[in-house]
Write a protein that holds these residues in place. Structure first.
Motif, PDB file in Angstrom:
ATOM      1  N   THR A 382       0.824  -1.214   0.000  1.00  0.00           N
ATOM      2  CA  THR A 382       0.000   0.000   0.000  1.00  0.00           C
ATOM      3  C   THR A 382       0.854   1.258   0.000  1.00  0.00           C
ATOM      4  O   THR A 382       2.026   1.240   0.358  1.00  0.00           O
ATOM      5  CB  THR A 382      -0.898   0.034   1.257  1.00  0.00           C
ATOM      6  OG1 THR A 382      -0.056   0.077   2.423  1.00  0.00           O
ATOM      7  CG2 THR A 382      -1.784  -1.194   1.332  1.00  0.00           C
ATOM      8  N   GLU A 383       0.230   2.369  -0.396  1.00  0.00           N
ATOM      9  CA  GLU A 383       0.824   3.694  -0.216  1.00  0.00           C
ATOM     10  C   GLU A 383       0.862   3.968   1.283  1.00  0.00           C
ATOM     11  O   GLU A 383       0.082   3.417   2.039  1.00  0.00           O
ATOM     12  CB  GLU A 383      -0.058   4.768  -0.878  1.00  0.00           C
ATOM     13  CG  GLU A 383      -0.356   4.526  -2.345  1.00  0.00           C
ATOM     14  CD  GLU A 383       0.861   4.777  -3.221  1.00  0.00           C
ATOM     15  OE1 GLU A 383       1.723   5.587  -2.821  1.00  0.00           O
ATOM     16  OE2 GLU A 383       0.958   4.143  -4.290  1.00  0.00           O
ATOM     17  N   GLY A 384       1.739   4.871   1.676  1.00  0.00           N
ATOM     18  CA  GLY A 384       1.741   5.213   3.099  1.00  0.00           C
ATOM     19  C   GLY A 384       3.143   5.459   3.600  1.00  0.00           C
ATOM     20  O   GLY A 384       4.123   5.061   2.961  1.00  0.00           O
ATOM     21  N   ARG A 385       3.241   6.130   4.740  1.00  0.00           N
ATOM     22  CA  ARG A 385       4.546   6.447   5.304  1.00  0.00           C
ATOM     23  C   ARG A 385       5.218   5.180   5.834  1.00  0.00           C
ATOM     24  O   ARG A 385       4.543   4.277   6.335  1.00  0.00           O
ATOM     25  CB  ARG A 385       4.377   7.427   6.464  1.00  0.00           C
ATOM     26  CG  ARG A 385       3.976   8.849   6.068  1.00  0.00           C
ATOM     27  CD  ARG A 385       3.847   9.726   7.301  1.00  0.00           C
ATOM     28  NE  ARG A 385       3.005   9.105   8.319  1.00  0.00           N
ATOM     29  CZ  ARG A 385       3.446   8.542   9.448  1.00  0.00           C
ATOM     30  NH1 ARG A 385       4.738   8.511   9.715  1.00  0.00           N
ATOM     31  NH2 ARG A 385       2.603   8.012  10.314  1.00  0.00           N
ATOM     32  N   ALA A 386       6.547   5.159   5.744  1.00  0.00           N
ATOM     33  CA  ALA A 386       7.301   4.004   6.232  1.00  0.00           C
ATOM     34  C   ALA A 386       7.021   3.781   7.717  1.00  0.00           C
ATOM     35  O   ALA A 386       6.811   2.646   8.161  1.00  0.00           O
ATOM     36  CB  ALA A 386       8.799   4.212   6.000  1.00  0.00           C
ATOM     37  N   GLY A 387       6.985   4.881   8.489  1.00  0.00           N
ATOM     38  CA  GLY A 387       6.781   4.744   9.932  1.00  0.00           C
ATOM     39  C   GLY A 387       5.475   4.038  10.266  1.00  0.00           C
ATOM     40  O   GLY A 387       5.433   3.162  11.145  1.00  0.00           O
TER      41      GLY A 387
END
Lengths: 439, 439
Positions: A382-387
């Motif tokens: 998915t898209e999204g921040r690594a954190g």
């Protein structure tokens, strides 16, 4: 499984109604959803763990010679009138009246029904011993359901029932289940200590609770430190052989719940062997003689031709409760840490840059090769921040994470993280695959 | 599995309460036992078939992209008040009052609950399409339960629910289930014909019943003979591709239950293509638009940011009913004839002379080698007349029987019997093993 096609409704905030850590983590990790007080839906991630726990319970029951059946959830009150328990059971029994005004109930347990099955089918000691079990939903209408699936109203339980000609045979059946339970909990990655339970009016020494030690446990327990390291019977143990020595090696050492605790006996142990801890009950085995067979007429002819009521025992494991118990016994601040035997997926892949052709290709390649090796993989595409992705992976607690980013891929490396220890190493892709495929 | 250690309570007499052949055979073969009207225990042999049917249903649901969850059996009446069905449902709903005087019910179906799960977890069209299914016990308080598990009160059903942004998406989801159903029933060894069903107030062409043809079927059905030989989509069909041509190849041919039958259209078919038969409904797929999402507020934001109620469909397969349906479709005077895919055991071994050292040794050797090859084997090692043993093996319907007696063993041969045809051949043991192991 690609996360983009999965259903994993992670909660960002900690639900305030959850009082214990397993309940909080199961809600946050999208494993369960409460539908009514003490009644839960199992969402995809939770169901996978529930099924894996159930499968291990089943394998060990089968190995010990128990035979699986499936009794219905709804029972006739008349059956419970035969044993006298319909009036005795109290408000925890969910009582139902059907459209023809017949009294029914949602089974909280199945002694009466299995005794009924037995009495219509078995007539001779030659057909004994017999142990029938099922893994089925039960209902207990707790006045104050709490702690999530640890003390729910609708819960999944494995209950086995043994039938023998006499008390001696019943002890052999009891020992088989004792050993099966040791193996079952060990395979689940748990240290479960058998502790003598209150046998009530039946008397005798044939009733034990199996208690998992966990700092968040529901009650205080006491045991001999030796029990923490006792060897568990191997897979090739002969269930037809004499199991008494194995059982005695456990039962001859001190272990007691608060209810059964004897401070003097415990205090006589050398200090370094006195373990006081919190515990969670995950199983209970119980010999109850002819308590049901006598009033319900479950008799067999012995070798002398004379009929006598069979000696019975029952053996329960709380399957849905175990899922919570596993989390109580294995978690950290970041989330769940699943033992490999019941993890919902073996490996998680984190794509740090979806849309980057080389990173995507590396992820797809790793996914395909791990799946070809029989690993069950959750791929976060998915898209999204690594954190946020790291936090989700830690929360759901898969044993291994493979972290794939463009820089590493350019060098032919990925990061391999072991959830239990937090260790993280940058390694060549082939090395990671070899390690995870051979596991 | 050795029969001497199994629980297979064969009935010698035909139970007179059983009106149809599957009910008679399931009782006689010790597959089920009635506990109350329309409520059954599944005994070991029956449970194995039930599990195998369930496993095939599950595999094909997963292949089509549906995701498994498990919703509880007991539901809150308040949820059904939101859709308006609590008052509408009538006496078939088993209504329950819990100890706190809350209205509850035993779920006859799960549209409301799955819509509730969806609305709390999904907000955006980006998370669609979504199809959630479970395989769970349901209860319908039939006024006159009959025909065994064919029309029981407590029954096991697979129900899937699809969620899409619009009707076009819903059609794609519908087509996936249509194809999954074709594959599921084919793998079960059944010819199941999709027949257009009554879509009621929803209207449209997106509702089909899947009907198995069996001479003992519950109702009259009519179809184009071409449908009996239509190729079923292969295992590698692309569920993300355009499935319309496959669906149309089935739906463009005449097929109707009595309810939907149009004698003029049917009569216009060439005579040799007009098939009139008896049928058993084993599945039902149904698009119902926003019937539940609208009143229950299950909405997602579309690409334009505007919220709209999702379009839903439901897809049921009667798993416990299918076990009976399989028997209706495949039996003879001697008993059940299981398709290999769901047979409770792959092979039965009949020892004609237990106690004879050479015969026992041959049986043990065949058992060990078949099990090593992954075959599930029932070994009749009991005392008893050969005739009774043959009758039991034919009754329980395992696909293959290996008959081992002292005369054959002296020559290195056994008899191999194929249940479906009755063919029986004396063959060298190694040849039998090679044939059954490679199957």
């Amino acid at each position: 499984m690609r996360l983009s096609r999965y259903f994993l409704p992670i909660l960002k905030e900690t639900p305030k109604e959850a009082e214990i850590v397993s309940h909080r983590l199961m809600l946050r990790a999208g494993m369960i959803r409460q539908q009514s007080a003490g009644i839960y839906s199992w969402l995809p991630l939770g169901l996978k763990v529930l099924e894996k726990v159930g499968a291990i319970v089943r394998e060990e029951q089968n190995r010990a010679g128990a035979i699986e059946i499936l009794m219905p959830t709804i029972q006739a009150a008349d059956l419970w009138r035969e044993s006298g328990r319909y009036d005795d059971y109290g408000k925890e029994m969910l009582r139902i009246v059907d459209r023809h005004e017949r009294d029914m109930l949602y089974g909280p347990t199945n002694e009466e029904m299995v005794t009924d099955i037995f009495r219509t089918a078995v007539r001779s000691y030659r057909d004994l011993p017999l142990n029938l079990y099922h893994i089925q939903w039960k209902f207990r209408d707790e006045v104050r359901p709490r702690f999530g699936v640890m003390r729910g109203r609708e819960f999944l339980m494995k209950d086995a029932y043994s039938f023998d000609l006499d008390a001696e045979g019943a002890r052999r059946s009891y020992n088989k289940m004792f050993v099966a339970y040791l193996r079952t909990f060990a395979r689940l990655g748990l240290t479960a200590i058998p502790m003598k339970a209150d046998s009530g009016p039946i008397g005798g020494d044939m009733t034990h609770e199996f208690i998992v030690l966990a700092s968040t446990g529901e009650s205080e327990v006491y045991c001999d430190r030796d029990l923490l390291d006792m060897p568990v019977p191997a897979v090739d143990i002969d269930f037809d052989g004499d199991l008494d020595p194995v059982v005695k090696s456990f039962t001859s050492r001190y272990a007691a719940t608060e209810e059964m605790h004897d401070a003097d006996v415990f205090g006589a142990l050398p200090g370094e062997r006195q373990v006081t801890a919190r515990g969670i009950e995950v199983g209970h085995i119980f010999y109850f003689g002819t308590k049901y067979s006598e009033p319900m007429g479950a008799k067999v002819a012995g070798p002398d031709g004379a009929e006598r009521p069979v000696h019975m025992g029952s053996y329960g494991i709380g399957v849905s409760r175990l899922v919570a118990g596993l989390i109580e016994a294995s978690h950290d601040d970041a989330g769940i840490i699943w033992p490999e035997s019941v993890a919902p997926f073996d490996v998680g892949i984190v794509n740090l840059k979806p849309g980057d052709a080389a990173t995507d290709a590396a992820c797809e390649d790793i996914l395909a090769r791990l799946e070809a090796a029989g690993r069950d993989v959750l791929y976060d595409d998915t898209e999204g921040r690594a954190g946020a992705k790291f936090a989700t992976m830690d929360l759901i607690g898969l044993p291994w994470q493979v972290i794939v980013g463009p820089k590493g891929v350019a060098d032919g490396t990925v990061e391999l993280k072991r959830r239990a220890t937090g260790e993280r190493h940058s390694l060549p892709i082939d090395q990671v695959l070899a390690r995870l495929s051979g596991a």
